[in-house]
Design a protein around this motif. Structure first.
Motif, PDB file in Angstrom:
ATOM      1  N   VAL A 137       0.918  -1.221  -0.155  1.00  0.00           N
ATOM      2  CA  VAL A 137       0.156  -0.147   0.071  1.00  0.00           C
ATOM      3  C   VAL A 137       0.996   1.217  -0.024  1.00  0.00           C
ATOM      4  O   VAL A 137       0.532   2.126  -0.645  1.00  0.00           O
ATOM      5  CB  VAL A 137      -0.853   0.070   1.395  1.00  0.00           C
TER       6      VAL A 137
ATOM      7  N   VAL B 225       2.603   1.765  -3.680  1.00  0.00           N
ATOM      8  CA  VAL B 225       1.617   2.219  -4.394  1.00  0.00           C
ATOM      9  C   VAL B 225       1.452   3.638  -4.463  1.00  0.00           C
ATOM     10  O   VAL B 225       1.454   4.467  -5.388  1.00  0.00           O
ATOM     11  CB  VAL B 225       0.263   1.584  -4.435  1.00  0.00           C
ATOM     12  N   ALA B 226       1.231   4.150  -3.125  1.00  0.00           N
ATOM     13  CA  ALA B 226       1.186   5.692  -2.893  1.00  0.00           C
ATOM     14  C   ALA B 226       2.570   6.394  -3.360  1.00  0.00           C
ATOM     15  O   ALA B 226       2.616   7.573  -3.913  1.00  0.00           O
ATOM     16  CB  ALA B 226       0.808   5.851  -1.506  1.00  0.00           C
TER      17      ALA B 226
ATOM     18  N   ARG C 173       3.855   5.234  -7.378  1.00  0.00           N
ATOM     19  CA  ARG C 173       2.714   5.448  -8.527  1.00  0.00           C
ATOM     20  C   ARG C 173       2.902   4.650  -9.805  1.00  0.00           C
ATOM     21  O   ARG C 173       3.041   5.213 -10.456  1.00  0.00           O
ATOM     22  CB  ARG C 173       2.867   7.133  -8.963  1.00  0.00           C
TER      23      ARG C 173
ATOM     24  N   VAL D   1      -4.881  -5.367  -0.538  1.00  0.00           N
ATOM     25  CA  VAL D   1      -4.097  -4.027  -1.212  1.00  0.00           C
ATOM     26  C   VAL D   1      -5.037  -3.293  -2.182  1.00  0.00           C
ATOM     27  O   VAL D   1      -4.966  -2.102  -2.065  1.00  0.00           O
ATOM     28  CB  VAL D   1      -2.771  -4.920  -1.899  1.00  0.00           C
TER      29      VAL D   1
ATOM     30  N   ARG E  54      -7.513  -1.003  -0.327  1.00  0.00           N
ATOM     31  CA  ARG E  54      -6.779  -0.106   0.518  1.00  0.00           C
ATOM     32  C   ARG E  54      -6.119   0.950  -0.302  1.00  0.00           C
ATOM     33  O   ARG E  54      -5.928   2.212   0.088  1.00  0.00           O
ATOM     34  CB  ARG E  54      -5.769  -0.659   1.556  1.00  0.00           C
ATOM     35  N   THR E  55      -5.961   0.755  -1.737  1.00  0.00           N
ATOM     36  CA  THR E  55      -5.481   1.550  -2.623  1.00  0.00           C
ATOM     37  C   THR E  55      -6.509   2.009  -3.841  1.00  0.00           C
ATOM     38  O   THR E  55      -6.168   2.968  -4.468  1.00  0.00           O
ATOM     39  CB  THR E  55      -4.209   1.065  -3.418  1.00  0.00           C
TER      40      THR E  55
ATOM     41  N   HIS F 164      -8.844   4.275  -3.349  1.00  0.00           N
ATOM     42  CA  HIS F 164      -9.601   5.531  -3.183  1.00  0.00           C
ATOM     43  C   HIS F 164      -8.048   6.497  -3.691  1.00  0.00           C
ATOM     44  O   HIS F 164      -8.548   7.685  -4.037  1.00  0.00           O
ATOM     45  CB  HIS F 164      -9.494   6.020  -1.852  1.00  0.00           C
ATOM     46  N   LEU F 165      -7.134   6.166  -4.248  1.00  0.00           N
ATOM     47  CA  LEU F 165      -5.805   6.822  -4.522  1.00  0.00           C
ATOM     48  C   LEU F 165      -6.253   7.453  -6.118  1.00  0.00           C
ATOM     49  O   LEU F 165      -6.488   6.784  -6.891  1.00  0.00           O
ATOM     50  CB  LEU F 165      -4.605   6.040  -4.433  1.00  0.00           C
TER      51      LEU F 165
ATOM     52  N   ALA G 205      -5.210   5.413  -9.439  1.00  0.00           N
ATOM     53  CA  ALA G 205      -4.681   3.930  -8.855  1.00  0.00           C
ATOM     54  C   ALA G 205      -4.363   3.294  -9.901  1.00  0.00           C
ATOM     55  O   ALA G 205      -4.953   3.339 -11.232  1.00  0.00           O
ATOM     56  CB  ALA G 205      -6.122   3.526  -8.272  1.00  0.00           C
TER      57      ALA G 205
END
Length: 218
Positions: free
Chosen positions: A45, A48-49, A52, A70, A73-74, A76-77, A80
């Motif tokens: 997670v 990923v943030a 990118r 995973v 939890r990602t 919403h980014l 994504a």
């Protein structure tokens, strides 16, 4: 020339991640670039943030909740990534659960380097990609013509690693072959196998194979 697809490799085996990075570096020059690695849900997670990536190569079974966690939890980014499952497992509940969780594709670890590069590129473009043996099964399962095995109480007793060992042993793999496939020692395989038989109250590989077959886990 288009920029290479940025890839995050998520797997709890360091040797496997190293192998994937090396293979992609050799066969995917100019097409894909490994920008980060992660070994469990929390590090995935975070990666990923931070990194990118365009595509995440995601193992199904991970410490901390698994590949589906995973994706959850990602989701919403902003921007994504797309997820491509890369797993030793081709069991029904893993494949369908992962696709329902948001993955764009699912391939097994028997895939070749060039095939993996191609799969990553296709997923990055928005296509759905499956190993040949899984494609028809996935379509049938979502159409409702093939029942997907429910996770029962017996299966819930097994850890994620025990499930991996169980499936390979039930398919007829020797302990040495299981050890090589999962990057663990033969002694560790024996320990997991003993735990599997004890938890499932089975006494032999033959009984285990029948148990797994009855639940469509092979």
């Amino acid at each position: 020339m288009d920029a290479p697809v940025k890839v995050l490799v998520v797997d709890d085996h360091a040797m496997f991640r190293t192998g994937v990075r090396a293979e992609l570096g050799q066969t995917g020059v100019g097409r894909v670039e490994v920008v980060a690695e992660a070994e469990d849900v929390d590090t995935a997670v975070a990666a990923v943030a931070a990194a990118r990536p365009d595509v995440v190569l995601l193992d199904v079974h991970l410490p901390g909740g698994g590949g589906v966690e995973v994706m959850r939890r990602t989701a919403h980014l902003p921007d994504a990534p797309r997820f491509l499952a890369l797993s030793v497992s081709d069991a029904a509940e893993d494949v369908i659960g992962t696709i329902r969780g948001g993955a764009r594709g699912y391939v097994t670890k028997t895939i070749t380097g060039p095939e993996l590069v191609d799969a990553i590129g296709r997923v990055a473009e928005g296509d759905a990609v499956f190993s040949p043996r899984l494609a028809g099964f996935v379509l049938d399962a979502f159409a409702g013509s093939v029942p997907v095995a429910a996770v029962d109480e017996d299966l819930d007793r097994l850890s994620e690693r025990e499930r991996e060992v169980m499936r390979l042993i039930a398919r007829g793999y020797a302990y040495k072959e299981v050890a090589k496939e999962l990057f663990i020692s033969v002694k560790t395989v024996e320990t997991h196998m003993s735990a599997v038989l004890r938890k499932l109250q089975l006494s032999s590989r033959h009984e285990l194979t029948k148990w797994a077959s009855d639940r469509r886990l092979l």
